[in-house]
Motif scaffolding. Sequence first.
Motif, mmCIF file in Angstrom:
data_model
loop_
_atom_site.group_PDB
_atom_site.id
_atom_site.type_symbol
_atom_site.label_atom_id
_atom_site.label_comp_id
_atom_site.label_asym_id
_atom_site.label_seq_id
_atom_site.Cartn_x
_atom_site.Cartn_y
_atom_site.Cartn_z
ATOM 1 N N LEU A 160 9.441 12.980 14.592
ATOM 2 C CA LEU A 160 9.756 11.615 14.176
ATOM 3 C C LEU A 160 9.783 10.684 15.382
ATOM 4 C CD1 LEU A 160 12.515 12.243 11.468
ATOM 5 C CD2 LEU A 160 10.055 11.873 11.152
ATOM 6 N N TYR A 161 10.257 11.192 16.506
ATOM 7 C CA TYR A 161 10.234 10.394 17.732
ATOM 8 C C TYR A 161 8.791 10.126 18.163
ATOM 9 C CZ TYR A 161 11.242 8.747 22.441
ATOM 10 O OH TYR A 161 11.310 7.988 23.579
ATOM 11 N N ARG A 162 7.948 11.140 18.050
ATOM 12 C CA ARG A 162 6.544 10.996 18.471
ATOM 13 C C ARG A 162 5.825 9.921 17.660
ATOM 14 N NH1 ARG A 162 1.762 12.628 16.469
ATOM 15 N NH2 ARG A 162 2.702 13.960 14.849
ATOM 16 N N ILE A 163 6.030 9.887 16.352
ATOM 17 C CA ILE A 163 5.253 8.981 15.509
ATOM 18 C C ILE A 163 5.829 7.574 15.448
ATOM 19 C CG2 ILE A 163 4.443 10.910 14.096
ATOM 20 C CD1 ILE A 163 6.352 9.967 11.890
ATOM 21 N N LEU A 164 7.088 7.380 15.880
ATOM 22 C CA LEU A 164 7.696 6.058 15.811
ATOM 23 C C LEU A 164 7.195 5.179 16.955
ATOM 24 C CD1 LEU A 164 9.793 4.459 14.130
ATOM 25 C CD2 LEU A 164 11.517 5.151 15.809
ATOM 26 N N ASN A 201 0.844 -1.184 0.000
ATOM 27 C CA ASN A 201 0.000 0.000 0.000
ATOM 28 C C ASN A 201 0.881 1.236 0.000
ATOM 29 O OD1 ASN A 201 -2.529 -1.256 0.011
ATOM 30 N ND2 ASN A 201 -2.460 -1.560 2.221
ATOM 31 N N ARG A 202 0.598 2.172 -0.896
ATOM 32 C CA ARG A 202 1.429 3.366 -1.024
ATOM 33 C C ARG A 202 0.576 4.616 -0.904
ATOM 34 N NH1 ARG A 202 3.546 3.368 -6.490
ATOM 35 N NH2 ARG A 202 2.120 1.694 -7.071
ATOM 36 N N PHE A 203 1.107 5.602 -0.154
ATOM 37 C CA PHE A 203 0.432 6.886 0.040
ATOM 38 C C PHE A 203 1.465 8.000 -0.108
ATOM 39 C CE2 PHE A 203 -1.765 3.656 2.468
ATOM 40 C CZ PHE A 203 -3.087 3.841 2.116
ATOM 41 N N TYR A 204 1.016 9.140 -0.624
ATOM 42 C CA TYR A 204 1.925 10.256 -0.890
ATOM 43 C C TYR A 204 1.280 11.561 -0.422
ATOM 44 C CZ TYR A 204 3.911 6.756 -4.037
ATOM 45 O OH TYR A 204 4.448 5.597 -4.557
ATOM 46 N N LEU A 205 2.122 12.447 0.130
ATOM 47 C CA LEU A 205 1.610 13.722 0.625
ATOM 48 C C LEU A 205 2.657 14.807 0.427
ATOM 49 C CD1 LEU A 205 -0.614 15.297 2.219
ATOM 50 C CD2 LEU A 205 0.692 14.744 4.287
ATOM 51 N N ARG A 206 2.202 15.957 -0.064
ATOM 52 C CA ARG A 206 3.058 17.137 -0.133
ATOM 53 C C ARG A 206 2.917 17.912 1.181
ATOM 54 N NH1 ARG A 206 2.835 21.930 -4.757
ATOM 55 N NH2 ARG A 206 4.663 23.097 -4.004
ATOM 56 N N PHE A 207 4.060 18.243 1.786
ATOM 57 C CA PHE A 207 4.021 18.858 3.121
ATOM 58 C C PHE A 207 5.293 19.674 3.313
ATOM 59 C CE2 PHE A 207 4.690 18.973 7.700
ATOM 60 C CZ PHE A 207 3.417 19.183 8.209
ATOM 61 N N ASP A 208 5.143 20.879 3.866
ATOM 62 C CA ASP A 208 6.285 21.749 4.121
ATOM 63 C C ASP A 208 6.859 21.425 5.500
ATOM 64 O OD1 ASP A 208 8.172 23.715 4.428
ATOM 65 O OD2 ASP A 208 6.783 25.404 4.255
ATOM 66 N N LEU A 209 7.981 20.733 5.525
ATOM 67 C CA LEU A 209 8.578 20.314 6.801
ATOM 68 C C LEU A 209 9.093 21.496 7.605
ATOM 69 C CD1 LEU A 209 10.341 17.150 5.433
ATOM 70 C CD2 LEU A 209 8.524 17.170 7.141
ATOM 71 N N ASP A 210 9.400 22.608 6.947
ATOM 72 C CA ASP A 210 9.820 23.802 7.675
ATOM 73 C C ASP A 210 8.654 24.458 8.407
ATOM 74 O OD1 ASP A 210 12.574 24.255 7.706
ATOM 75 O OD2 ASP A 210 12.585 24.929 5.628
ATOM 76 N N ALA A 211 7.428 24.015 8.101
ATOM 77 C CA ALA A 211 6.257 24.578 8.776
ATOM 78 C C ALA A 211 6.061 23.978 10.166
ATOM 79 C CB ALA A 211 5.000 24.348 7.939
ATOM 80 N N ILE A 212 6.746 22.875 10.460
ATOM 81 C CA ILE A 212 6.660 22.291 11.806
ATOM 82 C C ILE A 212 7.216 23.305 12.797
ATOM 83 C CG2 ILE A 212 7.461 20.434 13.307
ATOM 84 C CD1 ILE A 212 7.637 18.665 10.821
ATOM 85 N N ASP A 213 6.423 23.610 13.809
ATOM 86 C CA ASP A 213 6.765 24.727 14.698
ATOM 87 C C ASP A 213 6.665 24.294 16.159
ATOM 88 O OD1 ASP A 213 7.287 27.222 15.768
ATOM 89 O OD2 ASP A 213 5.253 27.958 15.489
ATOM 90 N N ALA A 214 7.815 23.991 16.751
ATOM 91 C CA ALA A 214 7.893 23.640 18.179
ATOM 92 C C ALA A 214 6.740 22.735 18.590
ATOM 93 C CB ALA A 214 7.920 24.903 19.032
ATOM 94 N N PRO A 215 6.654 21.518 18.029
ATOM 95 C CA PRO A 215 5.499 20.659 18.298
ATOM 96 C C PRO A 215 5.300 20.349 19.774
ATOM 97 C CG PRO A 215 7.280 19.436 17.230
ATOM 98 C CD PRO A 215 7.627 20.880 17.121
ATOM 99 N N LYS A 216 6.377 20.297 20.550
ATOM 100 C CA LYS A 216 6.222 20.033 21.987
ATOM 101 C C LYS A 216 5.471 21.157 22.698
ATOM 102 C CE LYS A 216 10.148 16.925 22.689
ATOM 103 N NZ LYS A 216 11.462 16.716 23.344
ATOM 104 N N GLY A 217 5.475 22.338 22.068
ATOM 105 C CA GLY A 217 4.760 23.469 22.654
ATOM 106 C C GLY A 217 3.411 23.717 22.018
ATOM 107 N N GLY A 218 2.930 22.747 21.249
ATOM 108 C CA GLY A 218 1.609 22.874 20.643
ATOM 109 C C GLY A 218 1.631 23.399 19.229
ATOM 110 N N GLY A 219 2.812 23.466 18.592
ATOM 111 C CA GLY A 219 2.911 23.955 17.222
ATOM 112 C C GLY A 219 2.461 22.920 16.200
ATOM 113 N N PRO A 252 15.744 21.659 12.289
ATOM 114 C CA PRO A 252 15.645 20.197 12.175
ATOM 115 C C PRO A 252 15.272 19.514 13.480
ATOM 116 C CG PRO A 252 17.942 20.918 12.103
ATOM 117 C CD PRO A 252 17.102 22.150 11.976
ATOM 118 N N GLU A 253 15.577 20.154 14.623
ATOM 119 C CA GLU A 253 15.236 19.525 15.900
ATOM 120 C C GLU A 253 13.728 19.374 16.058
ATOM 121 O OE1 GLU A 253 15.909 23.962 16.714
ATOM 122 O OE2 GLU A 253 16.813 22.362 15.492
ATOM 123 N N TYR A 254 12.940 20.287 15.448
ATOM 124 C CA TYR A 254 11.482 20.152 15.520
ATOM 125 C C TYR A 254 11.027 18.890 14.786
ATOM 126 C CZ TYR A 254 11.280 25.054 17.103
ATOM 127 O OH TYR A 254 11.430 26.230 17.798
#
Length: 231
Positions: free
Chosen positions: A134-138, A84-102, A127-129
């Motif tokens: 990646l840690y959260r979803i693994l 099964n294959r899925f594809y998504l366009r996503f701006d990784l630079d838009a990730i904003d301090a996810p631990k703080g609710g971003g 990149p730390e964001y």
Amino acid sequence: GDYQEYMELIGRCLGPVDHRQVYFDCGCGNGLFGAWCLRDWLLKENRDSDELPPVYFALDLTAKGLGDAITRHNGAASSDSYLNRFYLRFDLDAIDAPKGGGKRLPLEDESVDRICCSLLISYLKQPEYLLDELYRILKPDGKIILSSMKPFCDLSVIYKDVVEEARGEQTLQSARDLLSAAGAIKLKEEEGIYKFYDQRELMDIASSAGFLDPQAFRSFGNQANLVFAHK
């Protein structure tokens, strides 16, 4: 040959593609990791249609990258591939301090078995964001590959290897394109736009996100650093 060696190292670290596993190709580019997943799955002798098949989820910033990946995978797949294959366009630079609710990756907590983040983090502003995400979803005991070209890498080495192996004009043109792109990247690295990581830095950024037992390797014509870790 250099890239094939690199992909085979990733495959050995992550282990064989298996039933029910979810693979996340973060920054898939032209989809070579997905092609490896397809090939590995097709070579398995114990594929069973009654088992849930593996899932390959590719994410990339550009429509061109996703388009190239889809074209490559469609060419490599067969009617009995069951991947099964899925594809998504996503701006990784838009990730904003996810631990703080971003802003976060569009994946649930602990939903992925294997992550390939190949030659990506050098181009991200924070990149730390991404590593936190990646840690959260693994899943627990899940595995991750994180890689970067080494600081002041010399892609003319790879160009030379390609020229020596080349069997046609198309391959030679690909090598010229690689060398041209490498020159532009090198200039931007010197200007501080890109950051390429040495092995210690890659291991540290993986450890800081919470990943365990990082192991460092050198591959891709000795020009790339790769870290393998788990959760």
